[in-house]
Write a protein that holds these residues in place. Structure first.
Motif, PDB file in Angstrom:
ATOM      1  N   LEU A 292       0.846  -1.396   0.163  1.00 27.16           N
ATOM      2  CA  LEU A 292      -0.082   0.184   0.031  1.00 27.16           C
ATOM      3  C   LEU A 292       0.879   1.273  -0.072  1.00 27.16           C
ATOM      4  O   LEU A 292       0.647   2.110  -0.664  1.00 27.16           O
ATOM      5  CB  LEU A 292      -1.005   0.007   1.264  1.00 27.16           C
ATOM      6  CG  LEU A 292      -2.026  -1.259   1.192  1.00 27.16           C
ATOM      7  CD1 LEU A 292      -2.909  -0.849   2.663  1.00 27.16           C
ATOM      8  CD2 LEU A 292      -3.006  -1.197  -0.040  1.00 27.16           C
ATOM      9  N   TRP A 293       1.924   1.137   0.911  1.00 23.24           N
ATOM     10  CA  TRP A 293       2.833   2.311   0.856  1.00 23.24           C
ATOM     11  C   TRP A 293       3.331   2.485  -0.624  1.00 23.24           C
ATOM     12  O   TRP A 293       3.555   3.751  -1.086  1.00 23.24           O
ATOM     13  CB  TRP A 293       3.716   2.138   1.955  1.00 23.24           C
ATOM     14  CG  TRP A 293       4.904   3.471   2.090  1.00 23.24           C
ATOM     15  CD1 TRP A 293       6.296   3.412   1.693  1.00 23.24           C
ATOM     16  CD2 TRP A 293       4.365   4.729   2.475  1.00 23.24           C
ATOM     17  NE1 TRP A 293       6.572   4.596   1.869  1.00 23.24           N
ATOM     18  CE2 TRP A 293       5.665   5.348   2.626  1.00 23.24           C
ATOM     19  CE3 TRP A 293       3.300   5.364   3.029  1.00 23.24           C
ATOM     20  CZ2 TRP A 293       5.570   7.036   2.760  1.00 23.24           C
ATOM     21  CZ3 TRP A 293       3.468   6.719   3.428  1.00 23.24           C
ATOM     22  CH2 TRP A 293       4.734   7.433   3.382  1.00 23.24           C
ATOM     23  N   ASP A 294       3.959   1.798  -1.255  1.00 20.35           N
ATOM     24  CA  ASP A 294       4.671   1.956  -2.512  1.00 20.35           C
ATOM     25  C   ASP A 294       3.582   2.273  -3.653  1.00 20.35           C
ATOM     26  O   ASP A 294       4.183   3.381  -4.155  1.00 20.35           O
ATOM     27  CB  ASP A 294       5.266   0.437  -2.806  1.00 20.35           C
ATOM     28  CG  ASP A 294       6.028   0.769  -4.270  1.00 20.35           C
ATOM     29  OD1 ASP A 294       7.046   1.300  -4.184  1.00 20.35           O
ATOM     30  OD2 ASP A 294       5.479   0.025  -5.069  1.00 20.35           O
ATOM     31  N   ALA A 295       2.394   1.895  -3.648  1.00 23.70           N
ATOM     32  CA  ALA A 295       1.582   2.103  -4.342  1.00 23.70           C
ATOM     33  C   ALA A 295       1.042   3.884  -4.086  1.00 23.70           C
ATOM     34  O   ALA A 295       1.235   4.587  -4.865  1.00 23.70           O
ATOM     35  CB  ALA A 295       0.206   1.482  -4.394  1.00 23.70           C
ATOM     36  N   TRP A 296       0.849   4.192  -2.728  1.00 29.91           N
ATOM     37  CA  TRP A 296       0.635   5.545  -2.305  1.00 29.91           C
ATOM     38  C   TRP A 296       1.808   6.443  -2.670  1.00 29.91           C
ATOM     39  O   TRP A 296       1.223   7.351  -3.511  1.00 29.91           O
ATOM     40  CB  TRP A 296       0.467   5.507  -0.881  1.00 29.91           C
ATOM     41  CG  TRP A 296       0.209   7.150  -0.452  1.00 29.91           C
ATOM     42  CD1 TRP A 296       1.093   7.845   0.172  1.00 29.91           C
ATOM     43  CD2 TRP A 296      -0.962   7.837  -0.634  1.00 29.91           C
ATOM     44  NE1 TRP A 296       0.627   8.988   0.475  1.00 29.91           N
ATOM     45  CE2 TRP A 296      -0.751   8.996   0.027  1.00 29.91           C
ATOM     46  CE3 TRP A 296      -2.063   7.362  -1.330  1.00 29.91           C
ATOM     47  CZ2 TRP A 296      -1.571  10.011  -0.113  1.00 29.91           C
ATOM     48  CZ3 TRP A 296      -3.069   8.699  -1.381  1.00 29.91           C
ATOM     49  CH2 TRP A 296      -2.913   9.769  -0.753  1.00 29.91           C
ATOM     50  N   ILE A 297       3.132   6.030  -2.510  1.00 30.19           N
ATOM     51  CA  ILE A 297       4.085   7.285  -2.884  1.00 30.19           C
ATOM     52  C   ILE A 297       4.197   7.338  -4.407  1.00 30.19           C
ATOM     53  O   ILE A 297       4.622   8.436  -4.742  1.00 30.19           O
ATOM     54  CB  ILE A 297       5.352   6.854  -1.967  1.00 30.19           C
ATOM     55  CG1 ILE A 297       5.804   5.814  -2.397  1.00 30.19           C
ATOM     56  CG2 ILE A 297       5.192   7.226  -0.374  1.00 30.19           C
ATOM     57  CD1 ILE A 297       7.355   5.356  -1.727  1.00 30.19           C
ATOM     58  N   THR A 298       4.091   6.227  -5.001  1.00 33.97           N
ATOM     59  CA  THR A 298       4.211   6.496  -6.490  1.00 33.97           C
ATOM     60  C   THR A 298       3.079   7.080  -7.060  1.00 33.97           C
ATOM     61  O   THR A 298       3.356   8.354  -7.881  1.00 33.97           O
ATOM     62  CB  THR A 298       4.200   4.865  -6.874  1.00 33.97           C
ATOM     63  OG1 THR A 298       5.128   4.136  -6.593  1.00 33.97           O
ATOM     64  CG2 THR A 298       4.174   5.070  -8.687  1.00 33.97           C
ATOM     65  N   LEU A 299       1.971   6.982  -6.760  1.00 38.47           N
ATOM     66  CA  LEU A 299       0.759   7.987  -7.116  1.00 38.47           C
ATOM     67  C   LEU A 299       0.953   9.347  -6.745  1.00 38.47           C
ATOM     68  O   LEU A 299       0.299  10.177  -7.649  1.00 38.47           O
ATOM     69  CB  LEU A 299      -0.660   7.030  -6.837  1.00 38.47           C
ATOM     70  CG  LEU A 299      -0.836   5.719  -7.546  1.00 38.47           C
ATOM     71  CD1 LEU A 299      -1.946   5.176  -6.742  1.00 38.47           C
ATOM     72  CD2 LEU A 299      -0.935   5.902  -8.910  1.00 38.47           C
ATOM     73  N   ARG A 300       1.080   9.412  -5.468  1.00 43.18           N
ATOM     74  CA  ARG A 300       1.171  10.670  -5.026  1.00 43.18           C
ATOM     75  C   ARG A 300       2.186  11.571  -5.654  1.00 43.18           C
ATOM     76  O   ARG A 300       1.829  12.906  -5.897  1.00 43.18           O
ATOM     77  CB  ARG A 300       1.593  10.634  -3.545  1.00 43.18           C
ATOM     78  CG  ARG A 300       1.407  12.097  -2.791  1.00 43.18           C
ATOM     79  CD  ARG A 300       2.112  11.837  -1.223  1.00 43.18           C
ATOM     80  NE  ARG A 300       2.259  13.183  -0.692  1.00 43.18           N
ATOM     81  CZ  ARG A 300       1.592  13.983   0.172  1.00 43.18           C
ATOM     82  NH1 ARG A 300       0.265  13.527   0.350  1.00 43.18           N
ATOM     83  NH2 ARG A 300       1.961  15.122   0.985  1.00 43.18           N
TER      84      ARG A 300
END
Length: 465
Positions: A292-300
């Motif tokens: 979830l964190w990796d997806a979040w910082i990528t999309l953000r």
């Protein structure tokens, strides 16, 4: 009068118990006494101008109510800086769609509430206005990015406050200021903007208040259907509450470091919900937190790079961007299509997972630590665990943000340090009314919001710099 909630103030205005001019005068007197210690309200407008505006407020559900708008939303004729020195003299020619709705509903815009530069980070400080301090301990942060809104509500300088939430910006300051903050389902509070409307669904506007009745009042204005926004799902309509099954995620199986005392406060709040007839069960983490964190910082970072690219490309403005903004932009500019697609696939997997879970609500703390010293930029560790980014310490909010789920932060009480904490109640997409009905029952049973900050600690001449 201004210690009452918004619903009571509006009733007093309609019955003639108090005039709009008298309410405005009392509001400005409170701001004069309290704001120097917390620095929550900025760009405050001229007193006589506001007194006259109060007398001429148009008919509507917020008629005559003073409101300060978060300094990320454009306000016609009122300085809007976005917390950036690039825009320290910027006075918009028009209102944002949400601000226009507030004015049409009869609200009187008195100024702005402070926010971090571009809303990046959960600590409200910037080079234009300085730092916003926590009313319960002015040596501590009020959170962010709606920290000015949270502190203004806690000190009773305003009865309603708008905010916005990408990474907990309606929830962290609500928890840290002992008020309610609600991140709506994506599209309920629609804000038309140019550019992509599919990948950029991480942020939304929403309401903050000291009661759920007030929260729903403001949301009903913010959530008017917007025919110019294809994702608009307004208007908001209240509903009666049902018994709910709440899944308590604690610290995500130990993945989210937590300061001592936070989980105990949240479990006490959940215990109150159990006494109201709801079922609380402890659930295992539905997905690995690292994914979830990796997806979040990528999309953000992908979204931030496109939003701020023009400022970054121009040397004259790049030098005014704070390091965290540059970090986001440069990461985003390096993203490949494959990496963004992989992140969106994780986001989709999480969305499917939440939709099929056998609970009505997921519960998590609103923050992983109590308010930290106001002079910090951001925490470098939480409970002995090092933080590798400026926002990792708020990782607990991304399960709702990643897929645009409705999330209500409710007051959970105070730690041994005397500082407030909140609990997130996260619902299924589109179930905003059900989550707020749960909050309404909780609000009627809890007594935390009656415990305002000590006026002797906030009504001081201490500089907020």
């Amino acid at each position: 009068m201004i210690d009452r909630d918004a619903t009571a103030q509006l009733k007093a205005l309609r019955t003639g118990e108090i005039s709009a001019r008298e309410l405005m005068a009392a509001t400005l007197d409170r701001i004069e006494a309290v704001n120097p210690a917390v620095n929550a309200i900025v760009a405050l407008q001229d007193r006589e101008t506001l007194l006259r505006a109060a007398e001429k407020a148009p008919d509507g559900p917020l008629q005559g109510l003073p409101i300060a708008v978060k300094d990320l939303a454009d306000t016609k004729g009122i300085t809007t800086t976005y917390g950036s020195p690039i825009f320290k003299e910027h006075v918009p020619a028009g209102d944002s769609a949400m601000v226009a709705r507030l004015r049409a509903a009869g609200a009187v815009i008195i100024g702005k509430t402070n926010t971090p530069e571009w809303g990046l980070g959960s600590h409200s400080y910037n080079p234009v206005y300085g730092v916003t301090r926590n009313p319960y301990d002015t040596s501590k942060s009020a959170g962010g990015s709606s920290g000015g809104a949270g502190a203004a509500l806690a000190t009773r300088m305003v009865a309603l406050a708008d905010g916005s939430d990408m990474m907990g910006s309606l929830r962290n300051p609500a928890g840290w200021n002992n008020v309610y903050g609600f991140r709506p389902s994506y599209g309920l509070v629609a804000e038309p903007a140019p550019g992509d409307m599919f990948l950029s669904q991480l942020s939304t506007n929403g309401p903050m208040a000291r009661t759920i009745e007030d929260l729903e009042l403001l949301l009903s204005v913010q959530a008017a259907h917007d025919p110019h926004h294809p994702h608009s799902i307004g208007p908001y309509r209240t509903s009666e509450g049902d018994q709910m099954k709440i899944g308590w995620l604690r610290d995500w199986g130990g993945a989210y470091p937590m300061e001592s005392g936070i989980l105990e406060l949240c479990e006490s709040a959940l215990g109150l919900l159990e006494t109201l007839g709801h079922t609380v069960i402890e659930v295992d983490p539905p997905m690995p937190s690292d994914a979830l964190w990796d997806a979040w910082i990528t999309l953000r970072s992908f979204v931030a790079a496109e939003k701020f690219r023009t400022l970054y490309d121009a040397p004259a403005t790049r030098s005014f961007l704070k390091p965290e903004a540059i970090w986001e932009i440069e990461r985003g500019l390096q993203m490949t299509a494959q990496r963004v697609h992989a992140a969106s696939t994780i986001r989709s997997d999480w969305f499917r997972k939440t939709a099929s879970m056998d609970v009505d609500v997921l519960a998590l703390p609103s923050a992983q630590m109590f308010p930290f010293p106001a002079y910090w930029d951001w925490p470098t560790e939480v409970a002995g665990t090092a933080m590798d980014t400026y926002h990792r310490w708020m990782e607990v909010v991304i399960p709702a943000s990643l897929t645009g789920l409705p999330a209500l932060s409710v007051p959970a009480g105070f730690g041994d340090n005397g500082l407030p904490m909140g609990l997130q109640l996260i619902g299924h997409r589109g179930q905003d009314a059900a989550i707020l009905a749960l909050g309404r029952a909780y609000d009627a049973a809890q007594g935390w919001t009656a415990l305002g900050p000590d006026p002797t600690s906030t009504a001081s001449s201490r500089s907020p710099g």
